[in-house]
Design an enzyme around this catalytic site. Structure first.
Site, PDB file in Angstrom:
ATOM      1  N   ARG A 558      45.529  36.278  36.447  1.00  0.00           N
ATOM      2  CA  ARG A 558      44.125  35.942  36.200  1.00  0.00           C
ATOM      3  C   ARG A 558      44.088  34.826  35.161  1.00  0.00           C
ATOM      4  NH1 ARG A 558      44.481  41.622  35.536  1.00  0.00           N
ATOM      5  NH2 ARG A 558      43.519  42.840  37.204  1.00  0.00           N
ATOM      6  N   ARG A 594      46.153  32.630  40.484  1.00  0.00           N
ATOM      7  CA  ARG A 594      44.809  32.495  41.056  1.00  0.00           C
ATOM      8  C   ARG A 594      44.047  31.447  40.268  1.00  0.00           C
ATOM      9  NH1 ARG A 594      40.970  37.638  40.867  1.00  0.00           N
ATOM     10  NH2 ARG A 594      40.813  37.014  38.674  1.00  0.00           N
ATOM     11  N   GLU A 687      38.086  38.806  50.123  1.00  0.00           N
ATOM     12  CA  GLU A 687      37.204  39.617  49.279  1.00  0.00           C
ATOM     13  C   GLU A 687      35.811  39.815  49.861  1.00  0.00           C
ATOM     14  OE1 GLU A 687      38.048  38.578  44.826  1.00  0.00           O
ATOM     15  OE2 GLU A 687      38.294  36.732  45.986  1.00  0.00           O
ATOM     16  N   ASN A 710      38.722  45.451  45.274  1.00  0.00           N
ATOM     17  CA  ASN A 710      37.544  45.763  44.462  1.00  0.00           C
ATOM     18  C   ASN A 710      36.307  45.018  44.972  1.00  0.00           C
ATOM     19  OD1 ASN A 710      39.274  47.286  42.908  1.00  0.00           O
ATOM     20  ND2 ASN A 710      39.477  45.750  41.300  1.00  0.00           N
ATOM     21  N   ASP A 711      36.438  43.688  45.116  1.00  0.00           N
ATOM     22  CA  ASP A 711      35.287  42.911  45.597  1.00  0.00           C
ATOM     23  C   ASP A 711      35.008  43.176  47.069  1.00  0.00           C
ATOM     24  OD1 ASP A 711      33.911  41.362  43.611  1.00  0.00           O
ATOM     25  OD2 ASP A 711      35.754  40.241  43.300  1.00  0.00           O
ATOM     26  N   ARG A 721      29.934  47.099  41.894  1.00  0.00           N
ATOM     27  CA  ARG A 721      30.874  48.031  41.265  1.00  0.00           C
ATOM     28  C   ARG A 721      30.517  48.321  39.816  1.00  0.00           C
ATOM     29  NH1 ARG A 721      35.698  43.643  41.710  1.00  0.00           N
ATOM     30  NH2 ARG A 721      35.394  42.539  39.755  1.00  0.00           N
TER      31      ARG A 721
END
Length: 821
Positions: A558, A594, A687, A710-711, A721
């Site tokens: 990240r 990313r 995502e 998650n997304d 979320r």
């Protein structure tokens, strides 16, 4: 239980100044044999460092913690001064409630004072009555029968009534969720519990309601969006207001009977078990930094601007803490700092500070006063869970105050292994502790439901709270044994004590070593299929930790961490240095970087991100990069320059359409050619549902997919979320999400590219098996999860995993999938 007797109340008095009023109260306490007369000097000492004026004509002078040994018995004394006495800063005290407390028996009185503070009529009556019994009754919670009735609390236009169902009532987490929801509507919203009323947009106001489990609360609203607000709140209450039990249910219910349960030979200071485990180390006393500030200021507009800026800085710091704790311990523990952010935006507290600033007070004085008043109110709440929020509010207050005053002393943190001892630790204090040095925590105050206790458990640090003021007198270096399981601090443990504790610690270590001993072995199933288990990281230290934990590379770097907690974007050279250091740490193992992923709930103010009505459906991920091409190109140049140090793969976030990917790939190739770097594998995160539907076309353009579960879950299920009531239902093991993953893997297979995952599902043992069974060949998980995920996969066959995945795809909901375990 603390009793207030008539001989400790003096009515109809006059006082020349604050010191005279305190002296009169000290005389009452001394005559009753409750204190040493020298405690009066301690009370005056407190006045030099804190404002003890609560408001509505009430002051609560009390001594410094270091002088508690001058108190013989906990007691309070009341001096009524109808004409009032100057308490400083223009405040006049008419009811002086002097507190001499060895522990917390006086909190019931503070609770009753909280009620008086909100009722002008009652406060005025207590300041003028000639009946001593009336004051005694009011402050002990037994108002006399002839007490004048106050005006009943009223509701707004439309309303509904609900019963609080959560086991801990309307405590911090559900109250934070409620405030967050209420702030989204253009309406005045009010909650009433009995004769207490709270502003639904003020966290402090809601906590003061003291609504525990089974309490009946009336929710009312008026304004342009009142009907919509009431509908949303009714639904939120019905779904539990995110009152997840993991925030407090892993805490002990109350103090452990140490003397009976523990058979230590050394002197034991009993406390409350807060985080299990044992520690043998010397004592180290924690000291927090002090902040000094001016009382008055000449320019209110300048002071208000200073306060606004300090609030914004504190908000950004809390956001960074939230992200850090989220990565290490998950969203439930990180939610503490969301509650802290709600404190920062509390309208009642901000208005109180602004009012003082307008009267010529400095920003530091105004903020400290507003925070202290409300923290004192919360500490007087009878419910321990709610009273524990006072420490959180003071933590937030100090964070802002550091921006407004001069910090002196500096926090003392240990540089050697120790058992850290403190009066209490704020969540911010606990979050910065070095687990390698802090073997255990012991606090004089606090409770097992405090947020500090929650974080201590998340960090796996044994902890005991509520051990009493005696622990603050321990000299640094005192040999000690912390029993976090039973709840006690053993001083100068004997050889037998040490042997017993060491045996217990060895058993615990052996259990964990069994789980981790094979962490460097590849995750090869019993029938010979291999799944790479890699790490999600955010900095250089985590790169090293990932390798130590058995990670076979990095599946998600990240890069947002490079852009936060600063006032400008990092330069190309800065980024090159960081990426190069990470590649060096990986020692030849691959790393997926990313590109900048901001937007949605990730804001970086200096990047001038647009204000959007729905940022989750706006300019985020790759869209942000394409509209901020200079930043995007700088980052790509840095990545390609660093790629000479090791194997790099580049991944674009939130790709929804082929034209977005085409633009990103074009820019990346232009930058690569400029730099003269070798080709790197290019991939995208899957995502959003559109990426799944377009997976055949997208797969022909890239080398790999990484599914961000998650997304993908929140977009597939249309559930934010972070939503206060829906977040618990946003389960990545829902069959709808699994079917999208299955469709993605099949499209990738037809194009000949590989698929990994880097969301929360990958770190779940059941999720890891299902993802492997669906055909994913790489799982990127949080660092602590690496050994357990690898062990889980090694213990199963791929044939069984495929069968498990097939059954999961056929389930009707996430609960049915989880039941397959």
């Amino acid at each position: 239980m603390l009793t207030l007797t008539n001989d400790l109340v003096a009515i109809g008095q006059t006082a020349t100044d604050k010191a005279d009023a305190i002296a009169q109260a000290v005389d009452l306490l001394t005559a009753a044999g409750k204190i040493d007369p020298r405690y009066g000097a301690s009370m005056m000492g407190r006045e030099q460092v804190a404002n003890t004026f609560l408001g509505n004509g009430i002051a609560i002078p009390h001594g410094l913690p270091k002088d508690r040994d001058l108190i013989h018995d906990t007691a309070i004394a009341v001096v009524q001064i109808p004409a009032g006495v100057d308490w400083g800063s223009g405040d006049r005290a008419r009811l002086v409630v002097a507190i001499a407390a060895r522990s917390d028996e006086h909190l019931a009185v503070l609770t009753n004072l909280t009620d008086v503070l909100g009722d002008d009529a009652v406060a005025d009556k207590l300041a003028t009555t000639t009946d001593v019994a009336e004051i005694v009754a009011r402050l002990t919670g037994q108002a006399p029968a002839n007490d004048t009735a106050t005006a009943p609390a009223t509701d707004l236009g439309d309303s509904f009534t609900v019963t609080i169902a959560g086991p801990h009532g309307l405590h911090a987490r559900p109250a934070t969720a409620l405030v967050s929801l209420a702030k989204g509507y253009d309406a005045d919203i009010r909650l009433r519990h009995g004769d207490k009323v709270g502003n639904a947009k003020s966290l402090i106001s809601l906590l003061r309601l003291g609504a525990d489990q089974g309490a009946e609360v009336t929710v009312s609203a008026e304004g342009p969006q009142a009907p919509e607000a009431l509908d949303a709140l009714r639904a939120a209450f019905a779904q539990g207001l995110e009152d997840e039990q993991d925030s407090v249910d892993d805490a002990p219910a109350g103090p452990a009977p140490v003397a009976a349960a523990l058979d230590w030979e050394g002197k034991t200071l009993p406390g409350i078990s807060s985080s299990p485990g044992y520690a043998l180390a010397p004592v180290f006393q924690f000291l927090r930094e002090d902040v000094s500030f001016a009382t008055d200021a000449d320019d209110p507009s300048t002071e208000q601007a200073r306060l606004d800026a300090a609030l914004q800085t504190a908000w950004r710091q809390l956001e960074a803490l939230y992200e850090d704790v989220w990565k290490k311990s998950g969203p439930a523990k990180a939610q503490i700092f969301r509650a802290h952010q709600e404190f920062l935006g509390d309208p009642e507290m901000i208005e109180a500070a602004a009012a003082l600033i307008s009267q010529g007070r400095s920003a530091g004085f105004a903020w400290n006063t507003a925070v202290s008043e409300r923290a004192d109110m919360l500490s007087g709440m009878p419910d321990a869970t709610l009273a524990a929020r006072a420490a959180d509010l003071r933590d937030v207050g100090l964070r802002v105050l550091k921006q407004l005053g001069e910090v002196t002393g500096g926090a003392r943190l240990p540089d050697q292994p120790c058992i850290l001892v403190a009066d209490d630790l704020t969540p911010s204090d606990t979050a910065q502790l070095d687990k390698a040095l802090v073997k255990g925590l012991c606090t004089a105050s606090g409770g097992p439901t405090s947020h500090t206790s929650i974080i201590a458990r998340a960090l796996d640090i044994p902890a005991v709270v509520g051990a009493g003021p005696a622990v603050l007198d321990l000299a640094n270096g005192t040999a000690a044994l912390l029993d976090g399981t039973g709840g006690g601090l053993v001083l100068d443990p004997t050889a037998a004590d040490t042997r017993h504790a060491e045996a217990a610690m060895n058993d615990l270590v052996a259990q964990r070593e069994t789980e981790a001993r094979d962490r460097f072995k590849p995750a090869i199933t019993t029938d010979g299929a291999r799944v790479e288990v890699v790490a999600n990281i955010s900095d250089v230290a985590e790169a090293t930790a990932a390798i130590d934990a058995g990670g076979e590379g990095v599946g998600l770097l990240r890069t947002e961490f490079l852009f936060v907690n600063r006032d400008h974007a990092p330069t190309e050279d800065e980024q090159v240095a960081i990426y190069s250091a990470m590649l060096d740490a990986m020692n030849g193992l691959p790393i997926i970087i990313r590109t900048l992923d901001v937007g949605g709930d990730k804001e970086i103010p200096y990047l001038r991100m647009p204000v959007e009505e729905n940022p989750f459906l706006g300019t985020r991920g790759i869209r942000f990069c394409l509209t901020h091409e200079a930043i995007f190109r700088t980052q790509l140049r840095a990545i390609f320059r660093a790629s000479a140090r090791g194997p790099v793969r580049i991944m674009f976030p939130m790709v929804a359409m082929t034209d977005e990917l085409d633009d990103a790939l074009r820019i990346a190739e232009e930058v690569r050619a400029e730099v003269g770097a070798e080709h790197a594998e290019m991939g995208i995160m899957i995502e959003v549902p559109s990426a799944v539907m377009m997976a055949p076309e997208l797969a022909r353009r890239v080398d790999f997919f990484s599914i961000g579960t998650n997304d993908l879950t929140q977009y597939a299920l249309a559930m934010d979320r972070m939503h206060p009531t829906l977040a618990r239902k946003a389960d990545g093991l829902h069959p709808a999400v699994l079917r999208l993953i299955d469709q993605t893997v099949k499209a990738a297979a037809r194009a000949g590219i590989w698929v990994g995952a880097c969301g929360g599902v990958a770190g779940d043992p059941l999720g890891a098996r299902i993802l492997a069974g669906l055909g994913l060949v790489e799982l990127s998980v949080s660092i602590p999860s690496i050994p357990s995920v690898k062990a889980e996969l090694r213990a199963t066959s791929m044939e069984d995993n495929r069968a498990l995945a097939g059954r999961a795809l056929g389930c009707a909901d996430a609960a049915a999938v989880r039941a397959l375990a």
